[in-house]
Design a protein around this motif. Sequence first.
Motif, PDB file in Angstrom:
ATOM      1  N   GLY A   1      38.671  72.036 -30.767  1.00  0.00           N
ATOM      2  CA  GLY A   1      37.932  70.846 -30.367  1.00  0.00           C
ATOM      3  C   GLY A   1      37.197  70.141 -31.482  1.00  0.00           C
ATOM      4  O   GLY A   1      36.508  69.156 -31.241  1.00  0.00           O
ATOM      5  N   GLY A   2      37.306  70.613 -32.721  1.00  0.00           N
ATOM      6  CA  GLY A   2      36.540  70.051 -33.822  1.00  0.00           C
ATOM      7  C   GLY A   2      36.911  68.620 -34.162  1.00  0.00           C
ATOM      8  O   GLY A   2      38.065  68.213 -34.018  1.00  0.00           O
ATOM      9  N   ASP A   3      35.915  67.863 -34.642  1.00  0.00           N
ATOM     10  CA  ASP A   3      36.182  66.503 -35.125  1.00  0.00           C
ATOM     11  C   ASP A   3      37.052  66.529 -36.375  1.00  0.00           C
ATOM     12  O   ASP A   3      37.814  65.595 -36.644  1.00  0.00           O
ATOM     13  N   ILE A   4      36.901  67.579 -37.156  1.00  0.00           N
ATOM     14  CA  ILE A   4      37.721  67.808 -38.349  1.00  0.00           C
ATOM     15  C   ILE A   4      38.517  69.084 -38.119  1.00  0.00           C
ATOM     16  O   ILE A   4      37.962  70.098 -37.692  1.00  0.00           O
TER      17      ILE A   4
ATOM     18  N   ALA B   1      42.641  69.360 -44.655  1.00  0.00           N
ATOM     19  CA  ALA B   1      41.702  69.051 -43.585  1.00  0.00           C
ATOM     20  C   ALA B   1      41.869  67.588 -43.206  1.00  0.00           C
ATOM     21  O   ALA B   1      42.006  66.728 -44.080  1.00  0.00           O
ATOM     22  N   VAL B   2      41.853  67.318 -41.902  1.00  0.00           N
ATOM     23  CA  VAL B   2      42.157  65.982 -41.398  1.00  0.00           C
ATOM     24  C   VAL B   2      41.232  65.662 -40.228  1.00  0.00           C
ATOM     25  O   VAL B   2      40.906  66.545 -39.428  1.00  0.00           O
ATOM     26  N   ARG B   3      40.820  64.426 -40.124  1.00  0.00           N
ATOM     27  CA  ARG B   3      40.067  64.012 -38.951  1.00  0.00           C
ATOM     28  C   ARG B   3      40.983  64.086 -37.729  1.00  0.00           C
ATOM     29  O   ARG B   3      42.139  63.645 -37.770  1.00  0.00           O
ATOM     30  N   ARG B   4      40.453  64.634 -36.648  1.00  0.00           N
ATOM     31  CA  ARG B   4      41.242  64.751 -35.420  1.00  0.00           C
ATOM     32  C   ARG B   4      41.748  63.378 -34.967  1.00  0.00           C
ATOM     33  O   ARG B   4      42.867  63.254 -34.467  1.00  0.00           O
ATOM     34  N   SER B   5      40.931  62.358 -35.135  1.00  0.00           N
ATOM     35  CA  SER B   5      41.313  61.017 -34.691  1.00  0.00           C
ATOM     36  C   SER B   5      42.574  60.519 -35.373  1.00  0.00           C
ATOM     37  O   SER B   5      43.281  59.665 -34.830  1.00  0.00           O
ATOM     38  N   LEU B   6      42.878  61.043 -36.563  1.00  0.00           N
ATOM     39  CA  LEU B   6      44.141  60.713 -37.229  1.00  0.00           C
ATOM     40  C   LEU B   6      45.244  61.672 -36.797  1.00  0.00           C
ATOM     41  O   LEU B   6      46.355  61.230 -36.464  1.00  0.00           O
TER      42      LEU B   6
END
Length: 316
Positions: free
Chosen positions: A121-124, A202-207
């Motif tokens: 569930g992390g943002d990153i 590491a990647v933003r979840r939104s991407l």
Amino acid sequence: MLEEVERWLADRSWSAADRPLDQLLDRKRAAGTTVSVVLPALDEEATVGAIVEVIRRELIEGLPVPLVDELVVIDSGSADRTAEVAAKAGARVVHRDEILPRIPALPGKGEVLWRSLLATGGDIVCFVDADLRDFSAAFVSGIVGPLLTDPDVQFVKAMYDRPLGDAPGQGGRVTELVARPLLNLHWPQLAGFVQPLGGEYAVRRSLLERLPFPVGYGVELGLLVDALHTVGLDALAQVDVGVRVHRHQDGQALGRMAAAIYRTAQVRLSRGHLVRPELTQFERGPEGFVPRTYPVDTEERPPMAGIKEYALRRVA
């Protein structure tokens, strides 16, 4: 090298030491950003426990604010004690087949990474290969750092030296023989990445939730190319984390990996049809060379944002 890439190398290539841990914790606390670390694992009982222990000791426990909020090992069908060792070391272990059971799982690393978006569930989201030896917490803090300190950065790859036995810099054979030529010729904006196929990023979840995932070894190249087209070069970055020591595969396995990566590139170049998605290799038998034919990964998973279970979870 393109002038744009030279500028990018100066502006978007850092060392893990550039962002001390206390600075990252301050930024994380202020923004309320959450971080998930995912280790895809298949028969990695010899190394996965030590990696989990380092992350828990240095990035979770004893800190005013944990840098890592969630540490998950996704077991993709290990025949050894990978799951037991990882759980004992303190990771939450999830079996690949337990995630999104409506869609039968396919073999491959990319499949595991794709499904991990539903198990975290992390943002990153930070991916780390489970076969690393002499693991350093900088592999996580280094690549998460730019995402916590620079809102314009969305995708960060680790870069490092890759020794092959006692020979420094001789690892990464598929990178040098296949991936780097492909990227330089067809996506020259990505020519500045030192380790384009590295498993630590590491990647933003939104991407991530907007990108398709090749199910096999082509996943790293596919995500990198698609991220470039989705958010642009300046949203991508890389961080030097030192030296990466891991288990090396034999030449036959590397050949299959190379074929999958080439196929991933071909699809992105033409979105066309691969006439023969198979690779024939040769092994010497008692009576001479014997051909062995293997399928090349031809499946890709759609962006997770289009999966109903993922959308329902976000609403809930």
